[in-house]
Design an enzyme around this catalytic site. Structure first.
Site, mmCIF file in Angstrom:
data_model
loop_
_atom_site.group_PDB
_atom_site.id
_atom_site.type_symbol
_atom_site.label_atom_id
_atom_site.label_comp_id
_atom_site.label_asym_id
_atom_site.label_seq_id
_atom_site.Cartn_x
_atom_site.Cartn_y
_atom_site.Cartn_z
ATOM 1 N N GLU A 75 -1.377 6.171 -9.381
ATOM 2 C CA GLU A 75 -2.302 6.198 -10.280
ATOM 3 C C GLU A 75 -3.027 4.741 -10.205
ATOM 4 O O GLU A 75 -2.270 3.515 -10.029
ATOM 5 C CB GLU A 75 -1.537 6.248 -11.633
ATOM 6 N N THR A 113 -1.436 -2.473 -6.023
ATOM 7 C CA THR A 113 -0.934 -2.882 -7.311
ATOM 8 C C THR A 113 -1.324 -4.118 -7.819
ATOM 9 O O THR A 113 -1.587 -4.343 -8.885
ATOM 10 C CB THR A 113 0.506 -2.598 -7.173
ATOM 11 N N THR A 133 6.743 -3.583 -0.076
ATOM 12 C CA THR A 133 6.055 -2.683 0.787
ATOM 13 C C THR A 133 6.962 -2.827 1.826
ATOM 14 O O THR A 133 7.397 -4.073 2.338
ATOM 15 C CB THR A 133 4.862 -2.729 0.657
ATOM 16 N N ILE A 134 7.145 -1.908 2.642
ATOM 17 C CA ILE A 134 7.756 -1.613 3.797
ATOM 18 C C ILE A 134 6.727 -2.346 4.825
ATOM 19 O O ILE A 134 7.432 -2.768 5.874
ATOM 20 C CB ILE A 134 8.473 -0.218 4.418
ATOM 21 N N ASP A 135 5.654 -2.062 4.407
ATOM 22 C CA ASP A 135 4.407 -2.515 5.443
ATOM 23 C C ASP A 135 4.411 -4.047 5.910
ATOM 24 O O ASP A 135 3.743 -4.375 6.725
ATOM 25 C CB ASP A 135 3.145 -2.126 5.251
ATOM 26 N N GLU A 230 1.353 3.405 13.275
ATOM 27 C CA GLU A 230 0.610 4.579 12.848
ATOM 28 C C GLU A 230 -0.923 4.399 12.612
ATOM 29 O O GLU A 230 -1.709 5.069 12.748
ATOM 30 C CB GLU A 230 1.112 5.067 11.492
ATOM 31 N N TYR A 263 9.026 8.999 6.662
ATOM 32 C CA TYR A 263 9.569 8.585 5.454
ATOM 33 C C TYR A 263 10.941 8.122 5.235
ATOM 34 O O TYR A 263 11.527 7.381 4.531
ATOM 35 C CB TYR A 263 9.342 9.669 4.209
ATOM 36 N N ARG A 266 11.343 4.609 4.679
ATOM 37 C CA ARG A 266 11.160 4.191 3.188
ATOM 38 C C ARG A 266 12.394 4.393 2.214
ATOM 39 O O ARG A 266 12.278 3.972 1.151
ATOM 40 C CB ARG A 266 10.095 4.900 2.575
HETATM 41 O O1 F6P Z 1 2.487 1.640 2.210
HETATM 42 C C1 F6P Z 1 3.824 2.363 2.648
HETATM 43 C C2 F6P Z 1 3.532 3.558 3.440
HETATM 44 O O2 F6P Z 1 4.915 4.223 3.751
HETATM 45 C C3 F6P Z 1 2.690 3.325 4.566
HETATM 46 O O3 F6P Z 1 3.400 2.724 5.503
HETATM 47 C C4 F6P Z 1 2.049 4.528 4.865
HETATM 48 O O4 F6P Z 1 1.061 4.570 5.662
HETATM 49 C C5 F6P Z 1 1.838 5.099 3.436
HETATM 50 O O5 F6P Z 1 2.848 4.399 2.582
HETATM 51 C C6 F6P Z 1 2.262 6.431 3.123
HETATM 52 O O6 F6P Z 1 1.961 6.970 1.802
HETATM 53 P P1 F6P Z 1 2.008 8.168 1.097
HETATM 54 O O7 F6P Z 1 3.456 7.893 0.081
HETATM 55 O O8 F6P Z 1 1.003 8.367 0.131
HETATM 56 O O9 F6P Z 1 2.311 9.453 2.091
#
Ligand code: F6P
Length: 340
Positions: A75, A113, A133-135, A230, A263, A266
């Site tokens: 959101e 955010t 964030t994992i990124d 990615e 995923y 994450r």
């Molecule tokens: O920002 C974290 C992340 O996992 C990115 O690495 C990835 O591109 C994106 O979120 C995926 O997002 P969503 O949860 O919207 O699929």
């Protein structure tokens, strides 16, 4: 009287969110006698006044849990939906903030955010940001929690690909997350001994990638491990790993296979380092609230905690410098980044 604060987690989840919630909450309650609530599902909870009370009991036993006990969402209260010309989400947020008698909202999230957090502070709310964030791509800090766990998971996956690649004499292409940044690919690629690492920050030539793979096999090596982020350049209708492995099959005589980690990077319990970082950030955020230093994001530089004004964070990314010392070291060991 003690302050009343709220915590929310927004954007994609990552390991360490609960450790951060716990740390903000416990420090606020134990050290400063504050009252703590948690909005559910990110900014959506703030808009709809959906929240839970967070007392010490609720904050116990969550340190090691993956995900977020508060839930999250994408959101964006300041963004109009398709077809919308106006919405009063910011107005609702202000009203809820006042009705609940809040002194501050702690927003735990990534770049998006932090942008929203800044807009909220411009609306007059007291806000503190905590980067996750994992990124690892949040501007203004060297490190976000979630990154270390994701790198460990991705590294284990790369490790496992080595043996199957060797058995079958294949090129294995593994795609990791990272959005527009190559941090996970760089770190997992190096930790896992990848032969070729492709990141969005360094343009690659697919012919050079294929030539390197042919070369490896002609030197008697049994496999090639290609770690791709990615976010690399590729046609729209195909994944990064799908594209690179398809090209290897087309342009070389070597069999290629793709793995998209997705995923799993994450999910699950945070690494020890992420628990520590989330705990440091959370505790520091609570101290900032006690000192009434609002409108800032907690950050780390050279291992030391500090802050950066939220207005300096939003809309920018922390990307990998193509001359990052790790890249230079890897190049000197023969790792290919696709541009040479
Ligand atoms: O920002 C974290 C992340 O996992 C990115 O690495 C990835 O591109 C994106 O979120 C995926 O997002 P969503 O949860 O919207 O699929």
């Amino acid at each position: 009287m003690g302050k009343k604060i709220a915590i929310l987690t927004a954007g994609g989840d990552c390991p360490g969110l609960n450790a951060a919630i716990r740390s903000v909450g416990k420090t606020a309650i134990v050290n400063h006698g504050m009252t703590v609530i948690g909005f559910t599902a990110g900014f959506s909870g703030l808009i709809h006044k959906e929240y839970v009370e967070l007392d010490e009991a609720k904050l116990s036993g969550i340190l090691t849990l993956g995900g977020t006990i508060l839930g999250t969402s994408r959101e964006k209260p300041f963004k109009l939906e398709k077809g919308e010309v106006f919405n009063d989400k910011p107005g609702l947020i202000k009203k809820n903030y006042e009705d609940l008698g809040l002194d501050c909202v702690v927003c735990i999230g990534g770049n998006g955010t932090m942008k929203t957090a800044h807009l909220l502070s411009q609306e007059g709310l007291n806000v503190i940001g905590i980067p996750k964030t994992i990124d690892n791509d949040v501007f203004g800090t060297e490190l976000t929690f979630g990154f270390d766990s994701a790198v460990s998971i991705a590294t284990e996956a790369v490790d496992r690909l080595h043996s199957t690649a060797n058995s079958h004499q294949r090129a294995m292409v593994i795609e990791v997350m990272g959005h527009h940044a190559g941090w996970i690919a760089l770190y997992a690629g190096i930790a896992g001994g990848g032969d070729i690492i492709l990141i969005p920050e360094i343009g690659y030539d697919i012919k050079k990638v294929c030539r390197e793979i042919e070369d490896r096999f002609s030197k008697g090596k049994n496999s090639a491990i290609v770690v791709v982020a990615e976010g690399i350049q590729k046609p729209e209708n195909i994944s990064a790993a799908g594209y690179i492995s398809e090209k290897i099959q087309q342009l070389t005589s070597i069999e290629a296979r793709e793995t998209r980690l997705g995923y799993v990077q994450r999910g699950g319990s945070p690494s020890a380092m992420d628990r520590i970082l989330a705990t440091r950030y959370g505790a520091y955020a609570a101290e900032l609230i006690a000192m009434e230093q609002y409108g800032r994001m907690v950050a780390v530089h050279g291992g030391v905690l500090g802050t950066i004004p939220l207005e300096e964070v939003g809309g920018q990314l922390s990307l990998v410098d193509p001359n990052h010392p790790l890249i230079i070291k890897a190049r000197n060991m023969g790792v290919l980044f696709g541009d040479e």
